[in-house]
Design a protein around this motif. Structure first.
Motif, PDB file in Angstrom:
ATOM      1  N   LEU A   1       0.835  -1.196   0.000  1.00  0.00           N
ATOM      2  CA  LEU A   1       0.000   0.000   0.000  1.00  0.00           C
ATOM      3  C   LEU A   1       0.870   1.246   0.000  1.00  0.00           C
ATOM      4  O   LEU A   1       1.999   1.242   0.490  1.00  0.00           O
ATOM      5  N   LEU A   2       0.312   2.328  -0.524  1.00  0.00           N
ATOM      6  CA  LEU A   2       0.955   3.628  -0.397  1.00  0.00           C
ATOM      7  C   LEU A   2       0.915   4.052   1.065  1.00  0.00           C
ATOM      8  O   LEU A   2       0.000   3.693   1.805  1.00  0.00           O
ATOM      9  N   PRO A   3       1.878   4.840   1.516  1.00  0.00           N
ATOM     10  CA  PRO A   3       1.807   5.339   2.892  1.00  0.00           C
ATOM     11  C   PRO A   3       0.680   6.354   3.045  1.00  0.00           C
ATOM     12  O   PRO A   3       0.280   7.014   2.083  1.00  0.00           O
ATOM     13  N   SER A   4       0.150   6.448   4.260  1.00  0.00           N
ATOM     14  CA  SER A   4      -0.857   7.454   4.589  1.00  0.00           C
ATOM     15  C   SER A   4      -0.285   8.344   5.677  1.00  0.00           C
ATOM     16  O   SER A   4       0.007   7.889   6.777  1.00  0.00           O
ATOM     17  N   CYS A   5      -0.123   9.621   5.352  1.00  0.00           N
ATOM     18  CA  CYS A   5       0.605  10.532   6.236  1.00  0.00           C
ATOM     19  C   CYS A   5      -0.259  11.003   7.400  1.00  0.00           C
ATOM     20  O   CYS A   5      -1.430  11.367   7.227  1.00  0.00           O
TER      21      CYS A   5
ATOM     22  N   GLU B   1      10.107  13.773   5.355  1.00  0.00           N
ATOM     23  CA  GLU B   1      10.561  15.136   5.077  1.00  0.00           C
ATOM     24  C   GLU B   1       9.643  16.099   5.830  1.00  0.00           C
ATOM     25  O   GLU B   1       8.493  16.312   5.439  1.00  0.00           O
ATOM     26  N   TRP B   2      10.155  16.659   6.934  1.00  0.00           N
ATOM     27  CA  TRP B   2       9.389  17.599   7.759  1.00  0.00           C
ATOM     28  C   TRP B   2       9.766  19.038   7.393  1.00  0.00           C
ATOM     29  O   TRP B   2      10.915  19.326   7.065  1.00  0.00           O
ATOM     30  N   SER B   3       8.777  19.934   7.510  1.00  0.00           N
ATOM     31  CA  SER B   3       9.044  21.369   7.379  1.00  0.00           C
ATOM     32  C   SER B   3       8.311  22.097   8.500  1.00  0.00           C
ATOM     33  O   SER B   3       7.130  21.838   8.755  1.00  0.00           O
TER      34      SER B   3
ATOM     35  N   SER C   1      13.562  18.608   9.014  1.00  0.00           N
ATOM     36  CA  SER C   1      14.116  17.400   9.617  1.00  0.00           C
ATOM     37  C   SER C   1      13.767  16.206   8.751  1.00  0.00           C
ATOM     38  O   SER C   1      12.709  16.191   8.103  1.00  0.00           O
ATOM     39  N   ASN C   2      14.655  15.203   8.727  1.00  0.00           N
ATOM     40  CA  ASN C   2      14.341  13.939   8.046  1.00  0.00           C
ATOM     41  C   ASN C   2      14.271  12.775   9.043  1.00  0.00           C
ATOM     42  O   ASN C   2      14.316  11.611   8.644  1.00  0.00           O
TER      43      ASN C   2
ATOM     44  N   VAL D   1       5.795  11.607   3.615  1.00  0.00           N
ATOM     45  CA  VAL D   1       6.297  10.255   3.934  1.00  0.00           C
ATOM     46  C   VAL D   1       6.352   9.443   2.645  1.00  0.00           C
ATOM     47  O   VAL D   1       5.517   9.603   1.756  1.00  0.00           O
ATOM     48  N   THR D   2       7.342   8.557   2.575  1.00  0.00           N
ATOM     49  CA  THR D   2       7.577   7.770   1.358  1.00  0.00           C
ATOM     50  C   THR D   2       7.883   6.329   1.728  1.00  0.00           C
ATOM     51  O   THR D   2       8.578   6.075   2.723  1.00  0.00           O
TER      52      THR D   2
END
Length: 496
Positions: free
Chosen positions: A244-248, A277-279, A288-289, A310-311
């Motif tokens: 599945l694709l991620p769900s953020c 990848e945070w902003s 932040s990563n 998210v990936t």
């Protein structure tokens, strides 16, 4: 006799007749053989194999292990062959016996090259024979055979099977390739892929083997060459899962902050993301990563956004929280000035700028939650005030109250309790006193008066009766407000 085989237990053992007196000495019941002594009997016994096919086989060798006793030409074992299923037998010339009866027999391996006329037939048989006469000469036991084997030369070893896959953990619907890693030059292959499409293959390196349903699957390969085959099964070798694709999603410890506050963020995404990848607008650090970054600080008043991407191996997902973090200003605090008082006195403190107030330490304060408490410290104290405003933001300041020590102590050396209202009662006088204990004794050591209250004095009586003129001893102990210890003694004259 069962079919000859390597490592088996195909034995011909001629021992004795159970009715003969020597049977127990010769190893148990069996075919009749008695080399001498009592009732010597002639014996001719044999066993043979079933039909053995030698079609396509050449250079055949018969091998076996044997133990033999007996006597040359009279009592011996031998091998015989048949090329017509046992109708006719051809004896080989070798006799198996013990040439030296005085030496114990040992287990010996024998190898015989089978004549070419027994090759490429379907009804080849081998047999073993024991003969003894009745001349009462020989040795027991006679003839034992083990590990009978027919073999032909090999042109090389069979394959040793091995293989791998281009990938073993996949998403359902994915297709993968397999690689033959077998040694000893296989010439053909039989692959089995249960649960896949196709489910089998005879290619050396099959490609595009597809698994359309999630699960764990076995893979089997049989590799062949002219010398034989080898099979390898790898159980649960392929794992196919629903991808599945991620769900953020994420959370944070607080959204309403004050200037300079720091908070933590927690990743709550599903779908097993592998990168983040945070902003953080207006914060430090601003990116932040890490999966769940901590200590993200906001130093300026304002409203700020938070974003996360998210990936995983199947793709990515993004969540932006707009104007999610609210940062309020630190309240402005005003507090009374530092002051000085004499010990035993008090002073009112004051603070403003908040909805709630908390003074620390609370020692010497009438109400530590008041904006204007009364302070009566016994020693120099710095009071810290923390105010909280409507946004739950706080500010802190302090005020120092210096306490000057003004302490004294006096007790008269004489008094006159004659009811003239002049020096009728003996009191302890002083200032800055926190604790006091006065004890008065007569010359006999009796304690005639005691008090811990500085406001109470001695009127010169004992048990309600006035005492006559005399000199008394006193002991005075206690503690000043400054913490200094009081320890004093002396005499008092009672004069009426």
């Amino acid at each position: 006799m069962p079919p000859p085989q390597s490592g088996g237990n195909s034995k011909l053992h001629i021992s004795c007749d159970p009715l003969e007196p020597f049977c127990g000495l010769m190893g148990g019941p069996g075919c009749i053989y008695n080399a001498g002594g009592i009732s010597a009997i002639a014996t001719d016994k044999y066993v043979s194999s079933p039909d053995i096919s030698t079609i396509g086989q050449t250079n055949i060798t018969l091998s076996f292990w044997y133990v033999a006793n007996g006597q040359s030409g009279n009592d011996y074992g031998s091998v015989r062959l048949s090329d017509d299923g046992g109708l006719n037998w051809f004896p080989l010339l070798t006799q198996y016996f013990n040439p030296n009866p005085n030496v114990p027999v040992t287990c010996t391996q024998e190898s015989i090259a089978i004549p070419v006329n027994y090759e490429n037939i379907s009804n080849f048989r081998i047999g073993f024979r024991w003969i003894n006469n009745d001349d009462a000469t020989g040795a027991d036991p006679p003839f034992s055979i083990d590990d009978i084997e027919l073999s032909v030369p090999s042109s090389g070893p069979p394959p040793v099977t091995d293989f791998n896959a281009s990938i073993t953990s996949i998403c359902e619907g994915d297709c993968i390739d397999f690689n033959d890693l077998s040694t000893n030059s296989p010439t053909s292959w039989e692959w089995s892929f249960p649960g896949a499409s196709p489910a089998s293959s005879t290619s050396q390196n099959p490609t595009s083997i597809c698994y359309n349903t999630a699960g764990s699957y076995d893979v089997t390969l049989i590799a062949f060459n002219a010398n034989g085959s080898d099979t390898l099964e790898k159980t649960q070798y392929i794992s196919a899962v629903i991808c599945l694709l991620p769900s953020c999603n994420f959370s944070f410890t607080d959204s309403n902050l004050c200037e300079g506050d720091c908070i933590d963020f927690t990743d709550l995404s599903s779908g097993t993301p592998t990168s983040w990848e945070w902003s953080f607008s207006g914060a430090s650090p601003s990116t932040s990563n890490l999966q769940s970054p901590t200590n993200i600080c906001y130093s300026s008043v304002g409203t700020y956004d938070v974003g996360l991407i998210v990936t995983n191996t199947n793709g990515s997902d993004t969540l932006n929280e707009i104007q999610k973090i609210n940062v309020s200003a630190t309240p402005t605090i005003q507090v009374s000035d530092d002051s000085t008082i004499f010990i035993g006195n008090n002073i009112q403190l004051s603070a403003s700028g908040g909805l709630t107030y908390q003074w620390s330490p609370s020692t010497g304060l009438d109400d530590p939650t008041s904006s204007s408490p009364i302070a009566s410290p016994s020693q120099t104290t710095t009071y810290t005030i923390t105010i909280t405003d409507q946004n739950n933001c706080t500010a802190t300041d302090s005020v120092k109250i210096e306490v000057l020590s003004l302490q004294s102590l006096f007790i008269p050396t004489a008094f006159s309790p004659n009811d003239d209202n002049q020096n009728d009662v003996l009191y302890v006088r002083g200032s800055g006193i926190d604790q006091l204990s006065l004890k008065i004794y007569d010359r006999y050591g009796r304690m005639i008066f005691t008090t811990t209250d500085i406001s109470k004095g001695w009127d010169g009586s004992f048990k309600g009766k006035p005492l006559s003129n005399n000199v008394f001893t006193y002991y005075l102990s206690g503690l000043y407000l400054s913490g200094e210890i009081i320890d004093q003694k002396g005499t008092i004259s009672l004069v009426r």
